[in-house]
Write an enzyme that holds these catalytic residues in place. Structure first.
Site, PDB file in Angstrom:
ATOM      1  N   LYS A 157      -7.078  61.712  66.610  1.00 50.43           N
ATOM      2  CA  LYS A 157      -7.134  60.557  65.703  1.00 50.43           C
ATOM      3  C   LYS A 157      -6.508  59.265  66.219  1.00 50.43           C
ATOM      4  O   LYS A 157      -5.794  58.578  65.481  1.00 50.43           O
ATOM      5  CB  LYS A 157      -6.436  60.917  64.385  1.00 50.43           C
ATOM      6  N   ASP A 193      -1.108  68.817  57.309  1.00 51.17           N
ATOM      7  CA  ASP A 193      -1.514  68.299  55.989  1.00 51.17           C
ATOM      8  C   ASP A 193      -2.398  69.279  55.211  1.00 51.17           C
ATOM      9  O   ASP A 193      -2.355  69.324  53.980  1.00 51.17           O
ATOM     10  CB  ASP A 193      -2.197  66.922  56.108  1.00 51.17           C
TER      11      ASP A 193
END
Ligand code: BGC
Length: 450
Positions: A157, A193
């Site tokens: 990312k 997450d």
């Protein structure tokens, strides 16, 4: 779908995923998961299936103040969560930017920045002098060696900080805090997450077995039987018979198993990314890439004279200039209306040249790209649901694409139903702030069990 031109639709056939292809992806993913969990095949599987060491669920008896750090989405956040009687909680949080030069600079710079933000937050919320337990949501692929030890296996990312891969991120955090020398914390857990999302939903929904993120990146975790996890090298007596597995499915396809469905746009995205050859499934799904995929398709249609009469603008030619939020905005227009679409095209310097058919075409491109993302994600979820074989499962979901795209939830509900064993009941539930609250809950459970 909108009243788009036939030529455009024909040109974009390769973005349509058939049910057969979705089923094939589901099966291939299952195969990769099995290889990921296997001792001898783990190294060559593209889906690593990391063990999380998060085992006990919260029982609503946890109490006290907890800090949480959340790194890995669009923003970095620090949170202070107070758990009180009867599952009540209070949450304060603050968002901090991570400047681009820090995202790709030395690792010490990143962790110093995190420590500075933490200290700033602790001052502002008047806990500067306290030593509080902390949960660290670090949403990148990590090999965990326990609840408080996680070695980064590779950045994703848009992050690429030197000196962090293969190192324990908890140790790096503690060292940065020690360099400051003022604040004190007690790191109780490091988690992904997806795990936080699963945990914060499981707090309320006891049949929650999957945590899914469709945001800047994409990934899922799920509950696996310990007997299927060859990778497990802890004790087998006196431990729960299930473990949460962080699949890291974003990397699915990094060993070429998705080549038959990847398009020229996917290849360009990958080639021009900071991690070519990596996270190929994620690059077809997540918010970091969705807008850019649409832009690449539009540029191609312009080049071929199939849209805007072949006219272009500087902005549409600029990498990254078609934001993912535009996809949600354009698809939020009512069928046959192009209010948001026109606004976006105006922002891109194409307002003056777009006819109504052009706008329908732009919408079609957005629909094709977001639908494909929803269908790929659904193939993944269907794979996990069939693997677990439980009859009634809640899937906890978070992430900007799932939250803000107007049709993503429904597209997924329909597609998953089509792909799973029909005797399985499931639901997709938005898990509010899993990566913040989930981290605090995991830390709280760890304190409770200490
Ligand atoms: C990371 C995962 C994370 C996902 C969603 C991916 O790029 O590798 O660890 O869960 O993004 O944030």
């Amino acid at each position: 779908m909108s009243a788009t031109s036939l030529k455009v639709r024909e040109r974009l056939q390769d973005l349509v995923l058939s049910t057969e292809q979705a089923l094939e992806i589901k099966n291939k993913l299952n195969h990769e998961i099995e290889r990921g969990l296997g001792k001898d095949t783990h190294a060559t599987s593209s889906v690593k299936c990391f063990i999380t060491y998060v085992q006990d669920l919260p029982n609503s008896k946890e109490r006290g103040k907890f800090l949480a750090l959340d790194l890995g989405g669009t923003n970095f956040r620090v949170l202070l969560i107070t758990l009180a009687e009867g599952a009540h909680f209070h949450m304060d949080s603050k968002i901090y930017a991570v400047p681009k030069d820090i995202m790709t600079g030395p690792g010490t710079g990143l962790f110093d920045h995190i420590a500075d933000c933490l200290a700033d937050f602790m001052k502002e919320y008047d806990v500067y002098k306290e030593k509080l337990p902390l949960g660290f949501t670090f949403s990148f692929p990590c090999v965990q060696e326990g609840l408080t030890k996680a070695r980064l296996s590779t950045w994703t990312k848009g992050f690429n900080c030197e000196g962090v891969e293969n190192n324990d991120v908890v140790k790096l955090l503690k060292e940065a805090i020690a360099r400051r020398g003022d604040v004190q914390i007690d790191v109780m857990a490091v988690l992904n997450d997806t795990t936080g999302t699963l945990m914060s939903c499981a707090y309320k929904k006891h049949n929650c077995r999957v945590g899914l993120i469709v945001g800047t990146g994409s990934n899922a975790c799920y509950v696996e039987k310990l007997e299927n996890v060859q990778l497990w090298d802890g004790p087998t007596e006196g431990v729960p018979d299930q473990v949460i597995i962080n699949t890291e499915w974003g990397a699915f396809g990094d060993n070429d198993v998705l080549e038959n469905i990847r398009t020229e746009y996917d290849r360009t995205i990958d080639r021009e990314s900071i991690n070519p050859g990596k996270q190929l499934f994620e690059k077809m799904i997540s918010g970091m890439y969705m807008g850019e995929l649409v832009r690449l398709v539009l540029v191609k249609l312009i080049r071929e004279g199939l849209i805007f009469g072949g006219k272009s603008s500087d902005m549409i030619q600029e990498k990254g200039r078609f934001y993912t939020k535009y996809v949600s905005e354009i698809e939020s227009d009512k069928q046959g209306e192009y209010h948001s679409c026109l606004q976006v095209l105006e922002e891109l310097g194409l307002g003056g040249v777009a006819t109504e058919t052009d706008m329908a075409d732009v919408r079609t491109v957005c629909e094709l790209v977001s639908r494909r993302a929803a269908h790929l994600t659904s193939a993944g979820v269907a794979c996990l649901l069939d693997r677990m074989g439980e009859k009634d499962v809640t899937v906890a979901v978070d992430g900007s694409v799932y939250r803000f795209h107007p049709h993503f939830h429904h597209l997924m509900m329909d597609k998953i139903s089509e792909l799973i064993d029909p005797s399985i009941k499931f639901d997709l539930m938005l898990s509010e702030d899993g990566s913040g609250r989930g981290a605090a809950l995991v830390a709280a459970v760890a304190c409770r069990d200490r």
